[in-house]
Write a protein that holds these residues in place. Structure first.
Motif, PDB file in Angstrom:
ATOM      1  N   UNK A   4       0.831  -1.205   0.000  1.00  0.00           N
ATOM      2  CA  UNK A   4       0.000   0.000   0.000  1.00  0.00           C
ATOM      3  C   UNK A   4       0.869   1.261   0.000  1.00  0.00           C
ATOM      4  N   UNK A   5       2.009   1.204   0.681  1.00  0.00           N
ATOM      5  CA  UNK A   5       2.933   2.343   0.710  1.00  0.00           C
ATOM      6  C   UNK A   5       3.465   2.610  -0.700  1.00  0.00           C
ATOM      7  N   UNK A   6       3.835   1.549  -1.413  1.00  0.00           N
ATOM      8  CA  UNK A   6       4.322   1.730  -2.782  1.00  0.00           C
ATOM      9  C   UNK A   6       3.236   2.321  -3.680  1.00  0.00           C
ATOM     10  N   UNK A   7       2.003   1.866  -3.513  1.00  0.00           N
ATOM     11  CA  UNK A   7       0.903   2.420  -4.308  1.00  0.00           C
ATOM     12  C   UNK A   7       0.707   3.904  -4.009  1.00  0.00           C
ATOM     13  N   UNK A   8       0.805   4.256  -2.735  1.00  0.00           N
ATOM     14  CA  UNK A   8       0.653   5.654  -2.322  1.00  0.00           C
ATOM     15  C   UNK A   8       1.776   6.506  -2.917  1.00  0.00           C
ATOM     16  N   UNK A   9       2.995   5.970  -2.925  1.00  0.00           N
ATOM     17  CA  UNK A   9       4.136   6.707  -3.470  1.00  0.00           C
ATOM     18  C   UNK A   9       4.015   6.879  -4.977  1.00  0.00           C
ATOM     19  N   UNK A  10       3.523   5.851  -5.681  1.00  0.00           N
ATOM     20  CA  UNK A  10       3.304   5.988  -7.133  1.00  0.00           C
ATOM     21  C   UNK A  10       2.331   7.118  -7.423  1.00  0.00           C
ATOM     22  N   UNK A  11       1.278   7.183  -6.618  1.00  0.00           N
ATOM     23  CA  UNK A  11       0.289   8.237  -6.829  1.00  0.00           C
ATOM     24  C   UNK A  11       0.881   9.609  -6.513  1.00  0.00           C
ATOM     25  N   UNK A  12       1.763   9.685  -5.533  1.00  0.00           N
ATOM     26  CA  UNK A  12       2.337  10.970  -5.122  1.00  0.00           C
ATOM     27  C   UNK A  12       3.406  11.453  -6.099  1.00  0.00           C
ATOM     28  N   UNK A  13       4.265  10.533  -6.560  1.00  0.00           N
ATOM     29  CA  UNK A  13       5.435  10.936  -7.344  1.00  0.00           C
ATOM     30  C   UNK A  13       5.394  10.509  -8.809  1.00  0.00           C
TER      31      UNK A  13
END
Length: 679
Positions: free
Chosen positions: A172-181
């Motif tokens: 979920x952290x990786x998904x959140x980071x993809x959306x952010x960056x």
């Protein structure tokens, strides 16, 4: 937000009063006594079902609502409204047994076990699904129940489980980071991964900041805190969507923890509620705990954009979870409760109604104590119920304040990550020091997010904001250029939202507005002090400040033996910027010096207190469409005369230009020119 809380208070016919009600802990024959005593105390709202999941769904997919049916029917028959919880805060034992992968994991890789509350990973798909099903069944069943007045989502989001480092969280952290960056190039730039050979070439390499050999990447840590708060917010939004879809006529809220909890961004949750609700508990070891209470109340109001809010939980006396759980002295509960009302609360609720016999919170005080109705607490509870009825007309009015204090959870997180210049620089310490100085001057302030509209204030205080965005810094700069006043504390504006240092000299984002250039920071050693040119002392921090347009108001003593490593250089500066004025405080002055400085800053900005009162007495004014209400709360051991004209709503006494606030007492004056509610 205001309309939703007005809807609730209009239904209740006054200020909300009550607390958490947990009838499942007691035999059925106790319930009739409960509602009888609730009526005696003036209770009009109780929170039901917060920790009832194991009763409502004793086995997977097996829902049993008979107990809750009877409780809600009983409350309605006795004229008591329900704040009905979605019951998702504590999954039952069967859930953990069936879904062990949903149990939270620490940074050291230890998977926690069931046995307390909030034992779930915020990123667990199994938890989200089970909690969503329960919430949907509850809302479908009770959306039309006549007792229902408010939906209570979850309970204290992230209090015990904000950070989970399991594989589900990693994904979920990786998904959140993809959306952010967007891509890995954006991530690598934001995280500064050129340092220590941390550059990522595949998303699978990106992990939460689990235990590691040296100092973790600071921006990785910061983003994980942001992600963790957002993971909980996603669950909150899921429950809110269910409630709004199936029960559109009933407002919803959740109980936020203000400064009690560092891990969750309260502003983001506040924006997803129909009105702000908070829990506030005194720090028993702090003799000035009522100042912290006021700070939390002003933050609750700021989280709601200045609108009235609901005090969802506080204590009648001692709590159960501090190292030394000190009981409240006679009259303290009343002062605490009415201080919240003074600062914008349109409801006063407690944890809990009846004090538990068993469990982890059996020594937590309640409205109805172990000793029953013959106790000090019960007498104070019933007396407060009468007071709140007398203050019914105050609801809906707003607190007057010319001062804003900028508060940001992101800045709190960034300041207290690893590898900062001094471990003694702690966010709440700095905020509390500035707030306490202002409180002692009798001046009310709103604690607001840096992105808030500042135009309604004369003065903005920035005790500590090391991390700030360009947009928020520009907003403060524009506020000052257009005629506002601002005062900024040391080590502010130094990094951007990615925790990257702003180059060109400190204090970074605020350098031009303040008219200073900081060459280098000189944190002080533990317990070290320096003397200032006005004879006062300062601790924790010094800086090598070069004025570039600003005038020096106070310097570090010119003798290095007393002035420290930056002897003779500016400690406090004042700068004319556009039509306004900005101040910079490059150290941590002692309490008296900070109080004197902020008194000067306030005079300079044209800020005055609602009434002239001595230290230890609160004076707060609420203004409604029909008039104003002056709250006077005396925390001292002596009687205090205060200039006031009107009628004390609590006693009916007329204040003809002067009122005496007895030691430990509270006076609420409907000021002259304000019509009574029944005129």
């Amino acid at each position: 937000m205001t309309d939703a809380l007005k809807q609730l208070s209009d239904r209740l016919g006054g200020i909300a009063y009550g607390g958490d009600y947990n009838p499942e802990q007691w035999p059925r024959e106790v319930w009739d006594e409960d509602v009888r005593l609730m009526r005696e105390a003036g209770v009009n709202l109780v929170t039901v079902g917060v920790f009832s999941w194991a009763f409502l769904e004793p086995r997977p997919g097996q829902y049993e609502f008979e107990l809750l049916d009877e409780v809600l029917d009983l409350l309605h028959a006795n004229g008591i409204a329900a704040d009905l919880a979605t019951a998702t805060a504590s999954p039952p034992p069967w859930f953990s047994l069936r879904h062990p992968e949903a149990l939270p994991v620490t940074a050291d890789g230890v998977r926690l076990t069931h046995g307390s509350r909030q034992t779930f990973c915020p990123s667990s798909p199994a938890y989200a699904e089970a909690a969503g099903r329960l919430a949907e069944r509850l809302v479908e069943r009770y959306r039309d129940h006549p007792a229902l007045a408010l939906w209570h989502l979850h309970n204290e989001w992230g209090n015990h489980n904000a950070h989970c480092y399991c594989d589900s969280s990693a994904k979920a952290f990786r998904d959140w980071l993809r959306e952010r960056y967007g891509d890995l190039d954006g991530l690598n730039q934001a995280w500064g991964t050129a340092f220590w050979s941390q550059r990522y070439g595949d998303w699978a390499e990106v992990m939460p900041p689990r235990a590691t050999a040296a100092v973790p990447n600071p921006t990785q840590q910061l983003d994980f805190w942001r992600f963790s708060s957002d993971a909980l917010l996603r669950l909150h939004r899921r429950e809110a969507e269910i409630v709004r879809r199936l029960s559109p006529g009933i407002p919803l809220t959740t109980n936020l923890l203000v400064t009690l909890e560092k891990k969750v961004d309260g502003f983001s949750f506040a924006g997803e509620c129909d009105f702000v609700s908070v829990d506030q508990y005194l720090t028993a070891a702090d003799p000035e705990a009522h100042v912290g209470l006021s700070l939390d109340a002003d933050l609750a109001r700021g989280m709601g954009g200045g609108a009235p809010w609901l005090l969802m939980e506080h204590s009648t006396s001692a709590v159960n979870w501090q190292p030394r759980n000190v009981a409240k002295t006679p009259g303290q509960m009343r002062r605490n409760s009415l201080a919240h009302v003074a600062r914008g609360a349109d409801g006063v609720l407690y944890f809990q109604w009846r004090q538990s016999r068993a469990g982890a919170e059996k020594w937590h005080s309640a409205m109805l104590p172990h000793g029953g109705t013959g106790t000090k607490t019960w007498r104070e509870v019933t007396a407060l119920g009468h007071d709140l009825k007398a203050l019914a007309e105050v609801r809906g009015s707003r607190v007057e304040s010319d001062v804003a204090l900028l508060f940001d959870w992101n800045a709190w997180w960034a300041l207290e990550m690893d590898a900062t210049p001094s471990r003694d620089v702690r966010y709440l310490d700095l905020v509390r020091a500035w707030y306490e100085a202002l409180w002692s001057l009798g001046i009310t302030c709103d604690l607001v997010h840096p992105s808030s509209d500042l135009s309604g204030h004369r003065l903005v205080l920035v005790p500590s904001l090391s991390l700030t965005s360009d947009a928020d810094a520009s907003s403060l700069d524009a506020f000052v250029r257009e005629g506002g006043h601002a005062a900024v504390g040391f080590f502010s504006g130094v990094v951007d939202e990615n925790d990257h240092v702003r180059l060109g000299g400190h204090p970074g984002a605020y350098r031009d507005m303040l008219g200073v250039h900081v060459d280098e920071f000189f944190p002080l050693r533990e317990a070290e002090t320096v003397r200032l040119s006005d004879g006062s002392e300062a601790t924790v921090w010094t800086e090598l400040v070069e004025p570039r347009g600003a005038e020096t108001i106070v310097s570090f003593d010119s003798d290095p033996s007393y002035g420290g490593p930056v002897a003779g250089h500016p400690a406090v500066t004042r700068n004319a910027h556009g039509a306004g004025v900005s101040w910079y405080v490059a150290t941590r002055p002692d309490a008296d010096a900070l109080r004197g400085l902020l008194a000067r800053v306030c005079r300079d900005a044209g800020v005055t207190a609602p009434a002239e009162v001595p230290a230890g007495v609160e004076a707060v004014r609420r203004r409604g469409p029909d008039g104003t209400y002056l709250f006077l709360i005396n925390h001292t051991s002596g009687d205090v005369p205060v200039a006031a004209r009107g009628v004390d709503l609590l006693t009916g006494t007329v204040a003809d230009g002067r009122t005496v606030v007895r030691a430990g007492d509270v006076v609420v004056v409907r000021e002259d020119g304000t019509p009574s509610s029944d005129r």
